[in-house]
Design an enzyme around this catalytic site. Structure first.
Site, short mmCIF file in Angstrom:
data_model
loop_
_atom_site.label_atom_id
_atom_site.label_comp_id
_atom_site.label_asym_id
_atom_site.label_seq_id
_atom_site.Cartn_x
_atom_site.Cartn_y
_atom_site.Cartn_z
N GLU A 42 -6.25 10.05 21.18
CA GLU A 42 -7.17 8.94 21.25
C GLU A 42 -6.74 8.08 20.04
O GLU A 42 -6.37 8.62 18.90
CB GLU A 42 -8.56 9.88 20.92
CG GLU A 42 -9.56 8.61 20.58
CD GLU A 42 -10.73 9.06 20.08
OE1 GLU A 42 -10.82 10.26 19.27
OE2 GLU A 42 -11.91 8.58 19.89
N ARG A 69 -3.20 25.20 18.38
CA ARG A 69 -3.13 23.99 17.47
C ARG A 69 -2.14 24.40 16.31
O ARG A 69 -2.13 25.65 15.92
CB ARG A 69 -4.27 23.19 17.10
CG ARG A 69 -4.77 23.85 16.11
CD ARG A 69 -6.27 22.91 15.89
NE ARG A 69 -6.03 21.75 15.60
CZ ARG A 69 -6.96 20.72 15.82
NH1 ARG A 69 -7.86 21.02 16.41
NH2 ARG A 69 -6.62 19.37 15.71
N LYS A 112 -7.81 15.46 12.09
CA LYS A 112 -7.96 13.96 11.89
C LYS A 112 -9.04 13.57 10.84
O LYS A 112 -8.76 12.67 10.04
CB LYS A 112 -8.12 13.27 13.41
CG LYS A 112 -7.02 12.58 13.70
CD LYS A 112 -7.30 11.77 14.94
CE LYS A 112 -6.08 11.68 15.90
NZ LYS A 112 -6.70 11.21 17.36
#
Length: 555
Positions: free
Chosen positions: A30, A255, A265
């Site tokens: 994104e 992750r 983020k």
RNA sequence: AGAGGGUUAGUGUAGCGGUAUCACGACGGGUUCUGGUCCCGUUAACAAAGGUUCGAAUCCUUUACCCUCUGCCA
């Protein structure tokens, strides 16, 4: 790439011909922030797999939330993926390219009786969702007629409702034990300019709806994502089946977590916006742009991603492994140079006043093809303050009163006198040199215990050097609610009066080299200028003496 | 019993019924004009308990612990 469970799945699929031997992956960021080393893991995985199995990997921007996304992020992401060494060829896609088709899919879902427009408020929807252990309750609008839903959805699209007035929901099961399946929202109203479609749309698909269908549209075979989307897979499967379209296989992996830093983020944005760092490319940031500016190479990062592996269990990777990878790469590639961080003036008393000579120095002992260079030597030099001790402890092999050491590629020198200022601080050393040891070897075979780096005072170039340390003082800052409280206050130390050998005066921004005995440094690509050299310390060399000092302290 | 995942040396990771892999780290030694590199060595793990089997990290059962999910974020 070493074996991992995803490769096993792909290999099984190749055997059974599940996708006719195709492997198509994608990296779907994104554009709402800069990429970090966790993304590098995903990039290496997706692109790496496609290369290994002769498939392709697409770059797709998941741009379904115009309020948070922008073109600056799109550009930085493209730059970072390219810099990492990967190539999406002509396969650059945007979810926004599919808005028309996604809308058509939504309409079809309504027509099939699988979606409805809910005019409850967000608050009501939340309350009716139930809890982890209790089922939800149906919306009063759940059984609207197909025609009414179609008409309402059309009006949503036409901008006739305010943001939040209604949403399109999948009609699944409010009693599902998986909360994701309790009639999730598919479309919401956002009267926000989109960075690519401008004001063409005022309704935007939710991630869950757009993502699985984008994968389907593109013919992705193996849709790799992180563990937190495991619960969502049931919904993707439901949507794809309800629409009866091509069905990729989603596989979830853990992750990356790295010690002494954060990789979410949200937290990285907070650091940037809260001025805890100088920007996304601050050399202390775990962002790809930060690592690049710090001096990390793409090879070292790719190598790191290979070594950490891919699995499903949560883990915390040692930052030391990343450091190992950059040392390993730079050891082979980086020029050796001499630079003094904290200069201590040394006068060679028996060296002629106006003389200077050029010493031959090897550029890289690991690669003789990198050649040699000349380094000027003269009567007044600088050595590292740490390389002299007036009262040396055990195992300190460097210079002290009356001791003889070698100046690298130059001469043996002996310290004859120590000069101090009024506070007792050592400000200058007087030494004598042995002319017979020119080049660094004694014809009589005598040995010294240590070799020091040095620069000639009159020839040296001034430089600013920035010494970086971990951004956080604790291994797991993410564990803390107020993660910023655990920031390392000494994550950067700026040295203004460093002296480097003259050849470095014309070093290009971004160039990485080894300051012998100290570490790897690179010319800062943002702040360095020909008349104002700035170096970033990438990583120190492994340091035996530092360990010995530590041990002695604990004794 | 809300659902879905997970658990192998200090850390990361391999293993797919037959001697527990590799890397990083730590520790010790050798080489060395970088206390670097390189080389050699040491260290140290199958969450627990039952079961199946000639044989289990691997298959089955139970337990414990960890992660994710109640955004109109992704």
């Amino acid at each position: 790439m070493p074996p991992n469970f995803i490769r096993h799945i792909i290999e099984d699929d190749m055997q059974t011909g599940k996708y006719d031997g195709r492997v198509v992956t994608r990296f779907p960021p994104e554009p709402n922030g800069y990429l970090h080393i966790g993304h590098a893991k995903s990039i290496c995985l997706n692109f790496g797999l496609s290369i290994e199995y002769n498939g392709s990997c697409y770059l797709r921007f998941d741009d379904t939330n115009p309020g948070k996304e922008n073109i600056e992020f799109v550009n930085s992401i493209k730059e970072d993926v390219r810099w990492m060494g990967f190539n999406w060829d002509e396969h650059l896609y945007f979810t926004s390219d599919y808005f028309e088709r996604l809308y058509a899919y939504a309409v079809e879902l309504i027509e099939r009786g699988n979606a409805y427009v809910d005019t409850q408020s967000a608050e009501e929807i939340r309350q009716n969702r139930g809890s982890l252990k209790a089922p939800g309750t149906d919306s009063p609008y759940r059984n609207r007629a197909k025609e009414e839903n179609l008409e309402l959805f059309q009006k949503m699209k036409d901008g006739e409702f305010e943001e939040g007035a209604c949403v399109l929901r999948a009609k699944i099961d409010m009693g599902s034990p998986n909360i994701i399946m309790r009639d999730p929202a598919l479309y919401r109203i956002r009267k926000h300019r989109h960075h690519r479609t401008n004001d063409q749309w005022c309704i935007y698909p939710m991630y869950d709806f757009a993502h699985c269908l984008s994968d389907s549209i593109e013919g992705i075979t193996h849709s790799l994502c992180t563990l937190e989307f495991e619960n969502n897979r049931e919904l993707y499967d439901w949507i794809l089946d309800a629409l009866d379209v091509y069905h990729p296989q989603q596989i979830e992996f853990a992750r990356l977590n790295l010690s002494y830093t954060v990789l979410s983020k949200r937290k990285l944005i907070e650091l940037v916006e809260g001025d805890a760092v100088s920007g996304w490319d601050d050399p202390r940031m775990p962002t790809i742009s930060g690592l690049r500016r710090r001096g990390y190479t793409p090879e070292s990062i790719r190598n790191f991603c290979e070594r950490i592996g891919v699995a499903k269990r949560d883990s915390l990777v040692d930052f030391a492994l990343l450091e190992h990878c950059i040392r390993e790469d730079l050891n082979k590639k980086a020029h050796r140079v001499m630079g003094v961080l904290n200069p201590l003036r040394v006068v060679i008393e028996n060296y002629p006043e106006d003389q200077s000579e050029e010493m031959d120095a090897i550029n890289n002992p690991e690669d003789k093809a990198m050649g040699t260079r000349k380094v000027p030597f003269s009567k007044v030099l600088y050595i590292e303050q740490d390389d002299f001790m007036e009262d040396p402890p055990k195992k300190f092999f460097r210079l002290g009163p009356g001791r003889e050491v070698r100046l690298r590629y130059a001469y043996f020198v002996t310290c004859t006198n120590v000069i101090k200022d009024e506070t007792g601080k050592v400000i200058e050393l007087r030494c004598t040199y042995d002319p017979a040891t020119r080049g660094g070897d004694a014809p009589d075979g005598r040995k010294v215990k240590s070799t020091l780096h040095w620069v000639s005072a009159q020839h040296a170039v001034n430089a600013e050097v920035r010494l970086y340390d971990n951004l956080f003082a604790v291994e797991k800052p993410a564990a803390d609610d107020d993660f910023k409280a655990t920031l390392n206050e000494n994550s950067v130390q700026i040295l203004k009066d460093c002296k480097v050998e003259p050849g470095l005066g014309k070093a290009e921004p971004g160039l990485a080299c080894q300051f012998e005995r100290l570490g790897y440094f690179c010319v800062d690509s943002r702040d360095s200028a020909p008349d104002n050299l700035v170096f970033n310390r990438i990583v120190t060399l492994r340091d035996m003496w530092a360990k010995i000092k530590k041990q002695q302290k604990f004794k």
